[in-house]
Every structure is written in C-alpha cells, then in structure tokens.
Design a protein around this motif. Structure first.
Motif, PDB file in Angstrom:
ATOM      1  N   ALA A 177      42.414  35.324  29.892  1.00 45.85           N
ATOM      2  CA  ALA A 177      42.873  34.037  29.793  1.00 45.85           C
ATOM      3  C   ALA A 177      42.009  33.067  28.927  1.00 45.85           C
ATOM      4  N   ALA A 178      40.665  33.553  29.130  1.00 49.42           N
ATOM      5  CA  ALA A 178      39.648  32.988  28.063  1.00 49.42           C
ATOM      6  C   ALA A 178      39.918  33.323  26.860  1.00 49.42           C
ATOM      7  N   GLN A 191      35.673  24.128  26.597  1.00 43.72           N
ATOM      8  CA  GLN A 191      35.370  24.028  28.191  1.00 43.72           C
ATOM      9  C   GLN A 191      36.379  25.147  28.940  1.00 43.72           C
ATOM     10  N   ALA A 192      37.516  25.201  28.239  1.00 40.61           N
ATOM     11  CA  ALA A 192      38.647  26.023  29.116  1.00 40.61           C
ATOM     12  C   ALA A 192      38.290  27.305  28.917  1.00 40.61           C
ATOM     13  N   VAL A 193      37.524  27.978  27.932  1.00 37.61           N
ATOM     14  CA  VAL A 193      36.921  29.338  27.890  1.00 37.61           C
ATOM     15  C   VAL A 193      35.866  29.490  28.923  1.00 37.61           C
ATOM     16  N   ALA A 194      35.015  28.609  28.960  1.00 41.52           N
ATOM     17  CA  ALA A 194      33.987  28.606  30.140  1.00 41.52           C
ATOM     18  C   ALA A 194      34.372  28.499  31.417  1.00 41.52           C
ATOM     19  N   LEU A 195      35.454  27.666  31.983  1.00 40.63           N
ATOM     20  CA  LEU A 195      35.959  27.871  33.147  1.00 40.63           C
ATOM     21  C   LEU A 195      36.651  29.222  33.329  1.00 40.63           C
ATOM     22  N   ALA A 196      37.535  29.685  32.539  1.00 44.12           N
ATOM     23  CA  ALA A 196      38.233  31.064  32.726  1.00 44.12           C
ATOM     24  C   ALA A 196      36.986  32.116  32.936  1.00 44.12           C
ATOM     25  N   GLU A 197      35.972  32.110  32.284  1.00 43.69           N
ATOM     26  CA  GLU A 197      34.917  33.180  32.141  1.00 43.69           C
ATOM     27  C   GLU A 197      34.071  32.810  33.351  1.00 43.69           C
TER      28      GLU A 197
END
Length: 213
Positions: free
Chosen positions: A23-24, A120-126
């Motif tokens: 997802a990230a 930020q989306a990447v950070a949340l998925a990670e």
C-alpha cells in the motif's frame, strides 16, 4: 499442533505486513504519476494492486482455515478476526492509490501539496506495517496521532482550489478536490488498521481523541 498454529499465525501476519508495505508503494507511485505526469508509475500502481488483491484473498483463506481448524481464543482469536479487516483496508488503500494514479497530471499550483500528501500517505502505510508486524499498539497509537497531518494537508488543498483566484477552471478544481479525498480515504483506511491492531493487542477499542477531528 500448537507449533503449526503459531507458524500459520506468523505467515498470516507476514502477509498482512506485506500488504501494508505494498500500500505504501502504491501511494508513492500514484503520487509520482500525478505530480510528475509519470505514466510508468501509474502502470506500476495497477500491477501492485493485482498483488494486493491476491494477498487479500490468501489472507481470507488462511484466516478461515485457522478459525475452522484451531478454534483460537483470546489474543490469538483477535489476531485472526482482525486479519480480515486489516487485509481489506490495505487492499482498499491500493485501490484508492489506483484512483489517484489515473486522475492525470495535477495542475502546477497543487503539486507541492499533493507531494506532501503522498509522502504522508506512505508514512502512514509504513507505520501500519510496523504496527501489524510487531502487534504494536504503541505504533498504532502513533499512527492515529499522525493522521491529523493528512487532515491538515487536505484542508490546505481544498483552500487552494475553492477560491475565486483558482486559475484552472471548475473541472480542474473538482479533479484536485477528488484527489484530496482519495488521499484522505487512504489515510482513513490506515487508521482503521491501527484501530484493529490496538484491539488485537489490548483487547479494547482505542479511545478517540476529539481534538484530532
């Protein structure tokens, strides 16, 4: 029998962690597609989404088998039950990234904000991945707090397009607003994963802080 059960739980958790990681990846590639008009990145999102769909089906089969064959209880039962929702949320994150990627190049005034939303989306998925793999309620709590960053970015994006000074027309403003909504929903699904991790780790639903909404 217990050793086999633990091994199956570990494989289930690994699959869920991989889904969050993918997802990230979709969020990063989708953002590249709209910010840099990169068609190759958009194609990668579609390919990754197919892998997410496959893993989602595998998680469902594995979780059903664990329920049927082992009748888990307490924490183990919460892990298995949560797996269905976590997999579905991660799969939706990939689908939302695919929607972002196919929107087309974003207008220049919004690209910096969209790049921030993508990061930020990447950070949340990670963060969701770390929480899932570690059965880590503290990491999940962090994700719930960090979701406020995406909400702030979304408000800024809407403020940029919903103004008389927007120079690119109504259709363009509508497209950008929709992009913002896709990013916000991506973050919402990461939050739902965090809530499931807190449930499985602590046996209780997280307390919602009204100041975060």
């Amino acid at each position: 029998m217990r050793t086999a059960f633990i091994a199956q739980i570990e494989r289930l958790t690994a699959d869920l962690g991989e889904m969050c990681a993918l997802a990230a990846v979709t969020a990063a590639d989708a953002t590249t597609a709209v910010v840099e008009a990169d068609s190759a990145a958009a194609a990668r999102v579609r390919a990754t989404l197919r892998r997410l769909d496959q893993l989602n089906s595998r998680v469902d089969r594995s979780a059903f088998a664990l329920l049927a064959l082992h009748a888990p209880v307490a924490h183990d039962l919460r892990v298995v039950i949560s797996a269905f929702s976590i997999a579905a949320n991660a799969d939706r994150m990939g689908a939302l990234a695919a929607n972002i990627a196919k929107t087309g190049p974003a207008p220049e005034p919004t690209r910096a904000l969209l790049a921030q939303m993508g990061r930020q989306a990447v950070a949340l998925a990670e963060c969701a991945q770390r929480a899932v793999l570690g059965d880590d309620a503290a990491e999940a709590d962090r994700l719930l707090r960090d979701d406020a960053v995406m909400n702030d970015l979304h408000r800024k994006l809407l403020g940029a397009v919903l103004t008389d000074r927007w120079p690119h027309g109504v259709q363009s403003a509508s497209d950008v607003a929709l992009l913002g909504r896709f990013y916000e929903r991506f973050a919402d699904n990461a939050v739902e994963i965090a809530r499931k991790v807190i449930f499985q780790a602590r046996g209780e639903a997280p307390v919602t802080d009204p100041s975060l909404h």
